[in-house]
Motif scaffolding. Structure first.
Motif, PDB file in Angstrom:
ATOM      1  N   ARG A  10      -3.900  71.292 -47.491  1.00 36.23           N
ATOM      2  CA  ARG A  10      -2.441  71.127 -47.383  1.00 36.23           C
ATOM      3  C   ARG A  10      -2.069  69.847 -46.613  1.00 36.23           C
ATOM      4  O   ARG A  10      -1.169  69.850 -45.773  1.00 36.23           O
ATOM      5  CB  ARG A  10      -1.806  72.355 -46.723  1.00 36.23           C
ATOM      6  CG  ARG A  10      -1.889  73.612 -47.599  1.00 36.23           C
ATOM      7  CD  ARG A  10      -1.417  74.836 -46.876  1.00 36.23           C
ATOM      8  NE  ARG A  10      -2.309  75.183 -45.773  1.00 36.23           N
ATOM      9  CZ  ARG A  10      -2.123  76.198 -44.933  1.00 36.23           C
ATOM     10  NH1 ARG A  10      -1.041  76.958 -45.064  1.00 36.23           N
ATOM     11  NH2 ARG A  10      -2.996  76.442 -43.968  1.00 36.23           N
ATOM     12  N   LEU A  11      -2.770  68.788 -46.922  1.00 36.96           N
ATOM     13  CA  LEU A  11      -2.521  67.514 -46.250  1.00 36.96           C
ATOM     14  C   LEU A  11      -1.133  66.980 -46.588  1.00 36.96           C
ATOM     15  O   LEU A  11      -0.727  66.949 -47.744  1.00 36.96           O
ATOM     16  CB  LEU A  11      -3.578  66.485 -46.677  1.00 36.96           C
ATOM     17  CG  LEU A  11      -3.329  65.032 -46.237  1.00 36.96           C
ATOM     18  CD1 LEU A  11      -3.358  64.911 -44.716  1.00 36.96           C
ATOM     19  CD2 LEU A  11      -4.338  64.101 -46.878  1.00 36.96           C
ATOM     20  N   ASP A  20       7.751  61.571 -48.048  1.00 35.53           N
ATOM     21  CA  ASP A  20       6.461  62.248 -48.148  1.00 35.53           C
ATOM     22  C   ASP A  20       5.573  61.513 -49.145  1.00 35.53           C
ATOM     23  O   ASP A  20       5.664  61.715 -50.359  1.00 35.53           O
ATOM     24  CB  ASP A  20       6.643  63.705 -48.591  1.00 35.53           C
ATOM     25  CG  ASP A  20       7.214  64.572 -47.495  1.00 35.53           C
ATOM     26  OD1 ASP A  20       6.883  64.326 -46.321  1.00 35.53           O
ATOM     27  OD2 ASP A  20       7.997  65.483 -47.811  1.00 35.53           O
ATOM     28  N   ALA A  21       4.687  60.658 -48.634  1.00 36.27           N
ATOM     29  CA  ALA A  21       3.747  59.951 -49.496  1.00 36.27           C
ATOM     30  C   ALA A  21       2.680  60.892 -50.017  1.00 36.27           C
ATOM     31  O   ALA A  21       2.170  60.735 -51.130  1.00 36.27           O
ATOM     32  CB  ALA A  21       3.103  58.798 -48.736  1.00 36.27           C
ATOM     33  N   VAL A  22       2.310  61.875 -49.206  1.00 38.88           N
ATOM     34  CA  VAL A  22       1.337  62.905 -49.586  1.00 38.88           C
ATOM     35  C   VAL A  22       1.955  64.242 -49.224  1.00 38.88           C
ATOM     36  O   VAL A  22       2.349  64.461 -48.082  1.00 38.88           O
ATOM     37  CB  VAL A  22      -0.014  62.712 -48.859  1.00 38.88           C
ATOM     38  CG1 VAL A  22      -1.017  63.760 -49.313  1.00 38.88           C
ATOM     39  CG2 VAL A  22      -0.564  61.304 -49.088  1.00 38.88           C
ATOM     40  N   GLY A  42       1.783  54.151 -56.275  1.00 40.27           N
ATOM     41  CA  GLY A  42       2.724  54.927 -55.481  1.00 40.27           C
ATOM     42  C   GLY A  42       2.474  56.418 -55.500  1.00 40.27           C
ATOM     43  O   GLY A  42       3.257  57.194 -54.957  1.00 40.27           O
ATOM     44  N   ALA A  43       1.353  56.844 -56.113  1.00 40.31           N
ATOM     45  CA  ALA A  43       1.074  58.283 -56.224  1.00 40.31           C
ATOM     46  C   ALA A  43       0.677  58.904 -54.896  1.00 40.31           C
ATOM     47  O   ALA A  43       0.828  60.106 -54.694  1.00 40.31           O
ATOM     48  CB  ALA A  43      -0.024  58.532 -57.260  1.00 40.31           C
ATOM     49  N   GLY A  44       0.133  58.097 -53.971  1.00 34.93           N
ATOM     50  CA  GLY A  44      -0.292  58.626 -52.682  1.00 34.93           C
ATOM     51  C   GLY A  44      -1.789  58.538 -52.453  1.00 34.93           C
ATOM     52  O   GLY A  44      -2.300  59.065 -51.461  1.00 34.93           O
ATOM     53  N   LYS A  45      -2.517  57.851 -53.338  1.00 37.13           N
ATOM     54  CA  LYS A  45      -3.986  57.781 -53.230  1.00 37.13           C
ATOM     55  C   LYS A  45      -4.414  57.087 -51.939  1.00 37.13           C
ATOM     56  O   LYS A  45      -5.215  57.626 -51.174  1.00 37.13           O
ATOM     57  CB  LYS A  45      -4.574  57.028 -54.425  1.00 37.13           C
ATOM     58  CG  LYS A  45      -4.219  57.583 -55.779  1.00 37.13           C
ATOM     59  CD  LYS A  45      -4.937  56.848 -56.884  1.00 37.13           C
ATOM     60  CE  LYS A  45      -4.672  55.351 -56.905  1.00 37.13           C
ATOM     61  NZ  LYS A  45      -3.250  55.017 -57.157  1.00 37.13           N
ATOM     62  N   THR A  46      -3.912  55.878 -51.730  1.00 40.38           N
ATOM     63  CA  THR A  46      -4.322  55.115 -50.554  1.00 40.38           C
ATOM     64  C   THR A  46      -3.880  55.814 -49.275  1.00 40.38           C
ATOM     65  O   THR A  46      -4.620  55.831 -48.277  1.00 40.38           O
ATOM     66  CB  THR A  46      -3.754  53.686 -50.613  1.00 40.38           C
ATOM     67  OG1 THR A  46      -4.290  53.034 -51.770  1.00 40.38           O
ATOM     68  CG2 THR A  46      -4.134  52.888 -49.381  1.00 40.38           C
ATOM     69  N   ALA A 207       3.420  61.217 -57.344  1.00 39.51           N
ATOM     70  CA  ALA A 207       4.493  61.459 -56.376  1.00 39.51           C
ATOM     71  C   ALA A 207       4.025  62.329 -55.220  1.00 39.51           C
ATOM     72  O   ALA A 207       4.736  63.230 -54.779  1.00 39.51           O
ATOM     73  CB  ALA A 207       5.702  62.086 -57.065  1.00 39.51           C
ATOM     74  N   GLY A 208       2.818  62.054 -54.721  1.00 44.09           N
ATOM     75  CA  GLY A 208       2.334  62.728 -53.526  1.00 44.09           C
ATOM     76  C   GLY A 208       1.683  64.068 -53.746  1.00 44.09           C
ATOM     77  O   GLY A 208       1.223  64.696 -52.788  1.00 44.09           O
ATOM     78  N   ARG A 209       1.611  64.532 -54.983  1.00 44.43           N
ATOM     79  CA  ARG A 209       1.026  65.839 -55.275  1.00 44.43           C
ATOM     80  C   ARG A 209      -0.125  65.700 -56.264  1.00 44.43           C
ATOM     81  O   ARG A 209      -0.173  64.759 -57.050  1.00 44.43           O
ATOM     82  CB  ARG A 209       2.076  66.792 -55.861  1.00 44.43           C
ATOM     83  CG  ARG A 209       3.211  67.135 -54.909  1.00 44.43           C
ATOM     84  CD  ARG A 209       4.168  68.126 -55.566  1.00 44.43           C
ATOM     85  NE  ARG A 209       5.287  68.471 -54.715  1.00 44.43           N
ATOM     86  CZ  ARG A 209       5.262  69.421 -53.793  1.00 44.43           C
ATOM     87  NH1 ARG A 209       4.160  70.139 -53.624  1.00 44.43           N
ATOM     88  NH2 ARG A 209       6.320  69.680 -53.062  1.00 44.43           N
ATOM     89  N   ILE A 210      -1.032  66.659 -56.235  1.00 47.27           N
ATOM     90  CA  ILE A 210      -2.093  66.722 -57.240  1.00 47.27           C
ATOM     91  C   ILE A 210      -1.563  67.510 -58.435  1.00 47.27           C
ATOM     92  O   ILE A 210      -1.188  68.675 -58.312  1.00 47.27           O
ATOM     93  CB  ILE A 210      -3.367  67.375 -56.672  1.00 47.27           C
ATOM     94  CG1 ILE A 210      -4.026  66.440 -55.648  1.00 47.27           C
ATOM     95  CG2 ILE A 210      -4.347  67.711 -57.791  1.00 47.27           C
ATOM     96  CD1 ILE A 210      -5.251  67.009 -54.985  1.00 47.27           C
TER      97      ILE A 210
END
Length: 311
Positions: A10-11, A20-22, A42-46, A207-210
């Motif tokens: 739940r990071l 909320d980037a992640v 911009g998905a939140g990977k980095t 968008a920060g989610r899997i």
């Protein structure tokens, strides 16, 4: 069975302004596995990988690398990890060998310089100044530095960007050998063929989610297979069996199906019975690229706005 070298529960990572980037993602990476983290820009990977590398504290949830908190226990975790960033900041007037030797002095249990350069095929370029290297050669140097400490965990952020096809394949073989030797690898890449070829498990972020996770085969199975062909003159699309969900563009036919073998067999039986020649017949399972693009298309609307930048 090995243990989970990386555990993410739940990071959450929030930037200034409440962006909320992640957003509460969870996954695990087993010992000796290669896990690919994919996503659009911009998905939140980095933002996720920076937390795993101990460069940032999570805003919520927990992260463990080698059983410890990579941020608060950084002094313990960092010597056992190798990190290849998207872009290294090397002193450009040093030679390749001087750069590796300098890095080696800051690395516990470092490999010999020539061994590290040999792993990435840079032995013959050891005397060349960094500023004279091509972009692909700089990526090889980045990888050599990440491997200096014989890491138990290796973070690779876009490792083959700038490499030609041969260099990319050589890097794949090296990464496979490291994984087979027990190194746990977390990879981010924009090359979907790379992820499909290397990954034991993968996740696609948006968008920060899997959005989807599993083996490459499990992820591609979420998309239908495809059959394409062209009907000859005198045969109309309406003559196809009704059970085949076909779309027609003139005489060009495309069938999307979750049951490739069954529907292809039915199509071929129909063609044989009517003596119909299917021009350009092409049948194939869905690719990882199709699954990725489908997620990007379905999630095209921005999830929200706010300050901060995620990648």
């Amino acid at each position: 069975m090995g243990w989970n070298v990386i555990e993410v529960d739940r990071l959450r990572r929030t930037y200034a302004g409440g962006f909320d980037a992640v957003n509460e993602i969870s996954f695990t990476v087993g010992e000796g596995q290669l896990f690919a983290l994919l996503g659009t820009n911009g998905a939140g990977k980095t933002s996720t990988v920076e937390v795993l590398e101990g460069l940032a504290r999570p805003s919520g949830g927990t992260v463990r690398v080698l059983g410890q908190d990579p941020y608060s226990d950084r002094a313990t975790v960092r010597p056992r990890t190798g990190v290849m960033l998207q872009e290294g900041g090397f002193p450009t007037d040093l030679t390749v060998r001087e750069t590796v030797r300098m890095w080696s002095g800051c690395t516990s249990g470092a490999r010999p310089v020539d061994e590290a350069l040999g792993l990435v095929g840079m032995g013959k370029r050891a005397g060349v100044r960094v500023k004279q290297l091509s972009g692909g050669e700089r990526r090889r140097l980045d990888l050599a530095l990440a491997l200096l400490g014989r890491p138990d965990v290796l973070f690779l952020d876009e490792p083959t960007t700038g490499l030609d096809a041969e260099g990319r394949r050589d890097t794949w073989e090296l990464v496979r050998a490291l994984r087979d030797g027990g190194t746990t690898v977390l990879l981010t890449t924009h090359y979907l063929e790379e992820a499909e070829s290397l990954a034991d498990q993968l996740a696609i972020m948006h968008a920060g989610r899997i959005e989807v996770a599993g083996t490459p085969a499990e992820v591609t199975a979420t998309r239908p297979s495809r059959i394409r062909f062209r009907l000859p003159e005198g045969t109309e699309p309406g003559q196809l069996p009704l059970t085949l969900r076909a779309a027609a563009d003139g005489r060009q036919i495309e069938i999307r199906t979750p049951e490739l073998q069954r529907d292809l067999a039915e199509l071929l039986r129909w063609a044989e019975e009517l003596d119909v020649h299917l021009e350009g017949l092409d049948a194939r399972s869905a690719s990882l690229e199709e699954a990725f693009l489908d997620i990007a298309a379905r999630r095209a609307e921005p999830a929200g706005t706010g300050a901060g930048v995620a990648a």
